[in-house]
Design a protein around this motif. Structure first.
Motif, short mmCIF file in Angstrom:
data_model
loop_
_atom_site.label_atom_id
_atom_site.label_comp_id
_atom_site.label_asym_id
_atom_site.label_seq_id
_atom_site.Cartn_x
_atom_site.Cartn_y
_atom_site.Cartn_z
N LYS A 103 0.85 -1.24 -0.05
CA LYS A 103 0.02 -0.03 0.09
C LYS A 103 0.98 1.43 -0.11
CE LYS A 103 -4.37 -2.02 2.21
NZ LYS A 103 -4.88 -2.02 3.36
N LYS A 104 2.14 1.33 0.65
CA LYS A 104 2.79 2.14 0.47
C LYS A 104 3.54 2.74 -0.56
CE LYS A 104 4.09 1.68 5.36
NZ LYS A 104 5.27 1.59 6.55
N THR A 105 3.72 1.41 -1.51
CA THR A 105 4.18 1.95 -3.02
C THR A 105 3.23 2.41 -3.98
OG1 THR A 105 3.73 -0.34 -3.74
CG2 THR A 105 5.80 0.19 -2.53
N ALA A 106 1.87 2.30 -3.78
CA ALA A 106 0.66 2.53 -4.53
C ALA A 106 0.57 4.17 -4.55
CB ALA A 106 -0.44 1.74 -4.22
N TYR A 107 0.04 4.24 -5.70
CA TYR A 107 -0.54 5.71 -5.95
C TYR A 107 -1.80 5.86 -5.08
CZ TYR A 107 -2.61 9.79 -8.60
OH TYR A 107 -3.26 10.88 -8.56
N THR A 108 -2.67 4.87 -5.07
CA THR A 108 -4.10 5.01 -4.47
C THR A 108 -4.37 3.37 -4.11
OG1 THR A 108 -6.23 5.77 -4.44
CG2 THR A 108 -5.32 4.42 -6.40
N ILE A 109 -5.51 3.45 -3.24
CA ILE A 109 -5.76 2.00 -2.70
C ILE A 109 -7.39 1.97 -2.79
CG2 ILE A 109 -6.07 0.44 -0.49
CD1 ILE A 109 -3.64 2.33 0.47
N THR A 110 -7.71 0.92 -3.20
CA THR A 110 -9.10 0.63 -3.68
C THR A 110 -9.79 0.45 -2.36
OG1 THR A 110 -9.07 -1.68 -3.56
CG2 THR A 110 -8.62 -0.90 -5.67
N ARG A 111 -11.10 0.72 -2.16
CA ARG A 111 -11.99 0.30 -1.08
C ARG A 111 -12.45 -0.85 -0.88
NH1 ARG A 111 -16.60 4.39 -2.20
NH2 ARG A 111 -15.94 4.17 -4.06
N TYR A 112 -12.20 -1.63 -1.94
CA TYR A 112 -12.69 -3.19 -2.09
C TYR A 112 -11.44 -4.24 -2.18
CZ TYR A 112 -16.72 -0.65 -3.14
OH TYR A 112 -17.83 0.16 -2.98
N THR A 113 -11.80 -5.40 -1.73
CA THR A 113 -10.81 -6.30 -1.71
C THR A 113 -11.09 -6.99 -3.13
OG1 THR A 113 -12.25 -8.20 -1.07
CG2 THR A 113 -11.09 -6.75 0.64
N ASN A 114 -9.91 -8.11 -3.17
CA ASN A 114 -10.00 -8.65 -4.47
C ASN A 114 -11.20 -9.57 -4.53
OD1 ASN A 114 -7.35 -8.28 -4.75
ND2 ASN A 114 -6.54 -10.09 -4.09
N ASN A 115 -11.74 -10.17 -3.12
CA ASN A 115 -12.98 -10.91 -3.46
C ASN A 115 -14.24 -10.15 -3.62
OD1 ASN A 115 -11.51 -13.33 -3.02
ND2 ASN A 115 -11.60 -13.02 -0.81
N GLU A 116 -14.22 -8.58 -3.53
CA GLU A 116 -15.31 -7.56 -3.69
C GLU A 116 -15.30 -7.18 -4.99
OE1 GLU A 116 -15.83 -6.36 0.89
OE2 GLU A 116 -14.19 -5.53 -0.11
N ASP A 117 -14.40 -7.84 -5.91
CA ASP A 117 -14.26 -7.14 -7.33
C ASP A 117 -13.53 -5.80 -7.29
OD1 ASP A 117 -14.40 -7.27 -10.01
OD2 ASP A 117 -16.46 -6.50 -10.09
N GLY A 118 -12.67 -5.54 -6.29
CA GLY A 118 -11.97 -4.25 -6.34
C GLY A 118 -11.38 -3.59 -7.45
N VAL A 119 -10.74 -4.65 -8.57
CA VAL A 119 -10.24 -4.11 -9.74
C VAL A 119 -11.28 -3.47 -10.59
CG1 VAL A 119 -8.86 -4.65 -11.85
CG2 VAL A 119 -8.30 -5.77 -9.68
N GLY A 120 -12.50 -4.56 -10.73
CA GLY A 120 -13.42 -3.91 -11.61
C GLY A 120 -13.97 -2.60 -11.20
N ARG A 121 -14.22 -2.76 -9.89
CA ARG A 121 -14.89 -1.38 -9.25
C ARG A 121 -14.14 0.09 -9.35
NH1 ARG A 121 -18.78 -2.44 -4.31
NH2 ARG A 121 -19.40 -4.55 -4.70
N MET A 122 -12.86 -0.23 -9.15
CA MET A 122 -11.74 0.82 -9.50
C MET A 122 -11.72 1.50 -10.83
SD MET A 122 -9.88 2.69 -7.33
CE MET A 122 -8.53 3.90 -7.65
N LEU A 123 -11.58 0.24 -11.67
CA LEU A 123 -11.77 0.86 -13.30
C LEU A 123 -13.07 1.45 -13.44
CD1 LEU A 123 -10.28 -2.45 -14.68
CD2 LEU A 123 -9.30 -0.17 -14.66
N MET A 124 -14.24 1.24 -12.98
CA MET A 124 -15.28 1.75 -13.42
C MET A 124 -15.31 3.21 -12.64
SD MET A 124 -17.24 0.13 -14.90
CE MET A 124 -18.94 0.68 -15.00
N GLU A 125 -14.78 3.37 -11.60
CA GLU A 125 -14.57 4.73 -11.10
C GLU A 125 -13.63 5.59 -11.91
OE1 GLU A 125 -13.12 4.57 -6.82
OE2 GLU A 125 -14.84 3.17 -6.19
N LEU A 126 -12.59 5.03 -12.19
CA LEU A 126 -11.61 5.84 -13.07
C LEU A 126 -12.06 6.08 -14.45
CD1 LEU A 126 -8.33 3.84 -12.05
CD2 LEU A 126 -9.21 6.05 -11.32
N LEU A 127 -12.44 5.28 -15.09
CA LEU A 127 -13.26 5.26 -16.38
C LEU A 127 -14.51 5.79 -16.69
CD1 LEU A 127 -11.64 1.92 -17.61
CD2 LEU A 127 -10.59 4.18 -17.84
#
Length: 127
Positions: A103-127
């Motif tokens: 988390k310290k190396t990241a630009y940002t952190i999702t509000r969701y885990t891998n099991n909560e579709d964190g990648v998809g949700r973050m992409l929807m927010e960004l795009l």
């Protein structure tokens, strides 16, 4: 195993219970610290990679081959083996369930885990 593997192996994954990894990782890593990088991933995994071979170097090569500037890359990760990739990407995103060091190396952190579709949700927010 040496007889069966007749091709280059850039990475090995050791899978054993965490208490065994805790006990034996120093013995496993010490003789090879100049040749390999070692990453503890989760409770059961020790990832062993040729020194300098990482997700970041793979991502850099893809960017070179497809002429994509690193600033245009979004990368997601949650473990120590993802840290270099998150630092390389124009936007490195750590998962909510990611390790503190990642988390310290990241630009940002999702509000969701891998099991909560964190990648998809973050992409929807960004795009």
């Amino acid at each position: 195993m040496a007889e069966a593997v007749t091709f280059p192996v850039p990475k090995v994954l050791v899978v054993v219970p965490g208490d065994i990894l805790d006990q034996y990782t120093p013995e496993i890593t010490a003789p090879f610290s100049e040749t390999f990088d070692f990453f503890r991933v989760g409770d059961f995994y020790l990832e062993i990679a040729i020194k300098g071979f990482s997700k970041a170097t793979g991502l850099a090569e893809l960017c070179r081959q497809f002429n994509i500037p690193r600033e245009a890359v979004i990368a997601f990760g949650d473990s120590a083996n993802d840290a270099a990739m998150l630092s390389f990407a124009g936007m490195g995103v750590a998962m909510a369930n990611g390790e503190a060091a990642v988390k310290k190396t990241a630009y940002t952190i999702t509000r969701y885990t891998n099991n909560e579709d964190g990648v998809g949700r973050m992409l929807m927010e960004l795009l």
